[in-house]
Write an enzyme that holds these catalytic residues in place. Structure first.
Site, short mmCIF file in Angstrom:
data_model
loop_
_atom_site.label_atom_id
_atom_site.label_comp_id
_atom_site.label_asym_id
_atom_site.label_seq_id
_atom_site.Cartn_x
_atom_site.Cartn_y
_atom_site.Cartn_z
N GLU A 198 -3.89 -12.44 13.97
CA GLU A 198 -3.57 -11.03 13.83
C GLU A 198 -4.79 -10.17 14.17
OE1 GLU A 198 -0.48 -9.51 10.91
OE2 GLU A 198 -2.32 -8.78 9.96
N LYS B 153 0.83 -1.20 0.00
CA LYS B 153 0.00 0.00 0.00
C LYS B 153 0.87 1.26 0.00
CE LYS B 153 -3.82 0.04 2.41
NZ LYS B 153 -4.79 0.11 3.52
N GLU C 126 10.28 -5.75 3.63
CA GLU C 126 10.50 -7.04 2.96
C GLU C 126 10.10 -6.98 1.50
OE1 GLU C 126 9.01 -8.03 7.23
OE2 GLU C 126 8.66 -6.50 5.70
N LYS D 136 8.70 -4.21 13.47
CA LYS D 136 9.20 -3.50 12.29
C LYS D 136 10.09 -2.33 12.69
CE LYS D 136 5.21 -4.31 9.20
NZ LYS D 136 4.14 -3.64 8.45
#
Length: 546
Positions: A353, A206, A212, A512
Site C-alpha cells: 500500500e 477516523k 465495512e 470504495k
C-alpha cells in the site's frame, strides 16, 4: 525532479549487475573468510545477517551512493522534523512521534505535537487499567472478558498482528478478537460464544464512516442491544477510536470514551496510536509502552546511524538492488515463530500500500519497478508448501528469515529443530547443489550410474538465491516494536529512492467509490447504464438469484 534512473549512480548499478549476474555466492564465501562478520549488524536488540546476497563491498558502496543521490538522509530528517512530506495530502508523516519516548519536541506547523500524543497515551493507560482491573463494568455490572476490535486495514491488521505476536504476555481476560471483513460471516463467527454482558467493542474509524467498519459496528450494536434489552447498554460496551465526535455521538458512544488521533498518522502506521488500544487491553499498558520503546530505539538508530551500518537502509537498498536491477518481482517474509504468523500479512499491506505506486511525487510516470509483491508464511509450514518455488523455480525471490533464539514455549527439542530448519534453508538457498553433487549423492546411496545420471538434473539446485536473516533473543514487546519499525523505515528508504509518495493510497479510494455506486444499484434492484457489459452482467446474475 530528475528520475532516479537517469542518475550516474543508477547507471553504475545497472552496469555492475551485468557483472554480478555471473557471480555465485559460493565463490564469494570461498574467497571472503570474514564475509559474515563484515556483512552483519546489530541495533535495538536485532541482529541482521546480510551476507547471503549477490553483493560485494562494491555493490553496497554503489547502493549507498544511490541512496545519497536520492537524498534519503535529507528526507529522513524532513520526516522527523514534521515537514509535510506526504505531498498529495499536504500532511506530515509522524508515526515516529507516537513512540517518541525521549519526549523530544516534534513540531508540526510550528506546534509541538508531544503534549497531545502524551495526553492520548495517558487516557489509554487509564482506560486499559480500568478494564483490566475489572473497574470498567458492563451494563449489568459485570467486568469485561472479551474485547472485539472492529476496523479494517491498518485499524485491524496492526493490533491483530501485535496481539497475536504477544500472546505469551496476555492474561486470561480480556481476550482480544478482531473483525474486519464486511462479509457477515466474520462478525457472526467472532460473536459465537461471546456474552454481550461481558463484551466490549472498539470501533476504529477516523471518520466513523468507513463502509465495512460501520456496517460491522451497527450489526454488533444490534447484537448487543438484542442481548441486553436496551439501547442504553451501548455506552457501557462501545468505545471509539475516531476524530468524528458528531458521528460517534449519533451511534450512542459517549465522547468521553472516544480516543482521537491525527491526520499525520497513516492507517498502516497507526498501531502506535489509539488504534493500539486493543494491544494495551490485551497485554497491559506497561507492555504497550515497551513496544513503543523498542520502536523508538530503532527510530533513533535509523535517524543517527551511518548508512553503512543502518539496518533499515541496508535492507531497503538490497531490495532496490533485486527489484530494479535483478528483475525480482516478489519478496518473501518468513518468520520462524508461530506467534509472528500475521507479520507477513501486516507488511504485505505496509509495503504494497505504501510503495505500490506508478508515478513520482511530481506526477511523472516511473519507467522502473517500484514496490514488490510481498508474501510469506511461518516456517516450517512454508517449507512444505512454496519453498520449492524459491529453491528451483524460474523466479528470483529474495527472502527475509526472522527467528528468536528463545521460544516462549520450550518443549523438548522443538525450538532447536525449528532454528535448524531456518538456518539450513538460508544455506541451501545460497549454496544450491551442483549436478555433480546430486549425482555423487545418489551413487553413494546405492543407485546405479544410469539412474543417477537420469535423476541428477531433478535434484540439482542453482542456489544463489538471496536471503537476509534477522535474529532476536526472544519475541518481546520491545524486540517486536524494533522489528516493526525496521520494516517501516525500510519501506520509507525504498520510497524515497523511487521518488514516490509512500504515505497516500489513492488506489484504495477508487474501489470504495465504485462500490458505493454499485451498492445503490443493488438496493434499487437494477444495474446502472454506465457499467461495462461484464460488470452489468455480473450484477444482473446476482440480482436474479439473491
Amino acid at each position: 525532479m530528475a528520475l532516479i534512473d537517469t542518475t550516474p549512480q543508477w547507471q553504475a548499478l545497472a552496469a555492475h549487475w551485468q557483472r554480478m549476474a555471473q557471480v555465485h555466492m559460493r565463490d564469494l564465501f570461498a574467497r571472503e573468510p570474514d564475509r559474515a562478520k563484515r556483512m552483519s549488524a546489530d541495533a535495538a536488540g536485532l541482529h541482521l545477517d546480510y551476507a547471503k546476497h549477490i553483493a560485494t563491498d562494491e555493490t553496497l558502496k554503489l547502493l549507498l551512493e544511490l541512496a545519497r543521490a536520492a537524498e534519503v538522509e535529507g528526507w529522513r530528517e524532513r520526516m522527523f522534523a514534521g515537514e509535510h512530506i506526504n505531498s498529495t495530502e499536504d500532511r506530515a508523516v509522524l508515526h515516529v512521534a507516537l513512540r517518541n519516548r525521549s519526549n523530544r519536541p516534534i513540531l508540526v506547523d510550528g506546534a509541538d505535537v508531544m503534549p497531545e500524543v502524551n495526553g492520548v497515551l495517558n487516557r489509554m493507560r487509564d482506560f486499559s487499567n480500568r478494564v483490566r482491573a475489572g473497574d470498567w463494568q458492563g451494563f449489568t455490572g459485570r467486568p469485561i472478558n472479551d474485547v472485539v476490535n472492529i476496523g479494517i486495514g491498518g485499524s485491524n491488521l496492526g493490533p491483530k498482528m501485535v496481539c497475536t505476536a504477544l500472546t505469551p504476555y496476555q492474561s486470561e481476560a480480556p481476550r482480544p478478537h478482531f473483525v474486519s471483513n464486511v462479509d457477515g460471516t466474520h462478525l457472526a463467527e467472532t460473536l459465537k460464544g461471546l456474552d454481550p454482558s461481558t463484551t466490549l467493542f472498539i470501533v476504529a474509524s477516523k471518520t466513523f464512516t468507513t463502509q465495512e467498519t460501520m456496517t460491522n459496528a451497527r450489526s454488533a450494536r444490534q447484537w448487543l442491544v438484542d442481548g441486553l434489552g436496551s439501547d442504553a447498554a451501548v455506552r457501557n460496551h462501545f468505545v471509539a477510536v475516531s476524530t468524528n465526535a458528531e458521528k460517534v455521538t449519533e451511534f450512542g458512544i459517549d465522547t468521553e470514551n472516544m480516543f482521537g488521533f491525527w491526520d499525520w498518522v497513516g492507517g498502516r502506521y497507526s498501531l502506535w496510536s489509539a488504534i493500539g488500544l486493543p494491544i494495551a487491553l490485551a497485554v497491559g499498558f506497561e507492555r504497550f509502552e515497551e513496544l513503543l520503546a523498542g520502536a523508538h530505539e530503532m527510530d533513533e538508530h535509523f535517524r543517527t546511524a551511518p548508512l553503512e551500518q543502518n539496518l533499515p537502509v541496508l535492507l531497503g537498498m538490497l531490495g532496490v538492488w533485486y527489484i530494479d536491477f535483478a528483475g525480482a518481482a516478489t519478496h518473501a517474509i518468513l518468520p520462524y515463530d508461530q506467534y509472528l504468523e500475521h507479520f507477513p500479512a501486516y507488511f504485505q499491506q505496509g509495503d504494497m500500500e505504501s510503495n505500490g505506486k506508478h508515478v513520482t511525487r511530481d506526477g511523472a510516470r516511473v519507467p522502473y519497478h517500484t514496490g514488490p509483491v510481498v508474501w510469506g508464511q511461518p516456517g516450517t509450514d512454508g517449507q512444505h508448501a512454496f519453498y520449492q518455488l524459491i529453491h528451483q523455480g524460474t523466479e528470483l525471490i529474495p527472502s527475509d528469515f526472522i527467528a528468536p533464539a528463545k521460544s516462549h514455549n520450550p518443549m523438548g527439542d522443538h525450538h532447536a529443530k525449528l532454528l535448524a530448519n531456518c538456518f539450513a534453508q538460508t544455506e541451501a538457498l545460497m549454496r544450491g547443489r551442483t549436478l555433480e553433487e546430486a549425482r555423487d549423492g545418489m551413487l553413494a546411496a546405492g543407485l546405479d550410474s544410469a539412474e543417477a545420471d537420469r535423476l541428477a538434473p531433478q535434484r540439482q539446485f542453482d542456489g544463489n538465491r538471496p536471503s537476509s536473516t534477522i535474529l532476536m533473543e526472544q519475541v518481546t514487546p520491545r524486540t517486536l516494536g524494533a522489528l516493526i519499525a525496521l520494516y517501516e523505515h525500510k519501506i520509507f528508504t525504498q520510497g524515497i529512492v523511487w521518488g514516490i509518495n509512500s504515505f497516500d493510497q489513492w488506489g484504495v479510494e477508487l474501489g470504495k467509490q465504485l462500490a458505493g455506486v454499485i451498492l445503490g444499484e443493488i438496493e434499487d434492484g437494477k444495474p446502472g447504464a454506465d457499467h461495462d457489459s461484464s460488470t452489468a452482467g455480473l450484477l444482473e446474475w446476482y440480482l436474479a438469484r439473491r
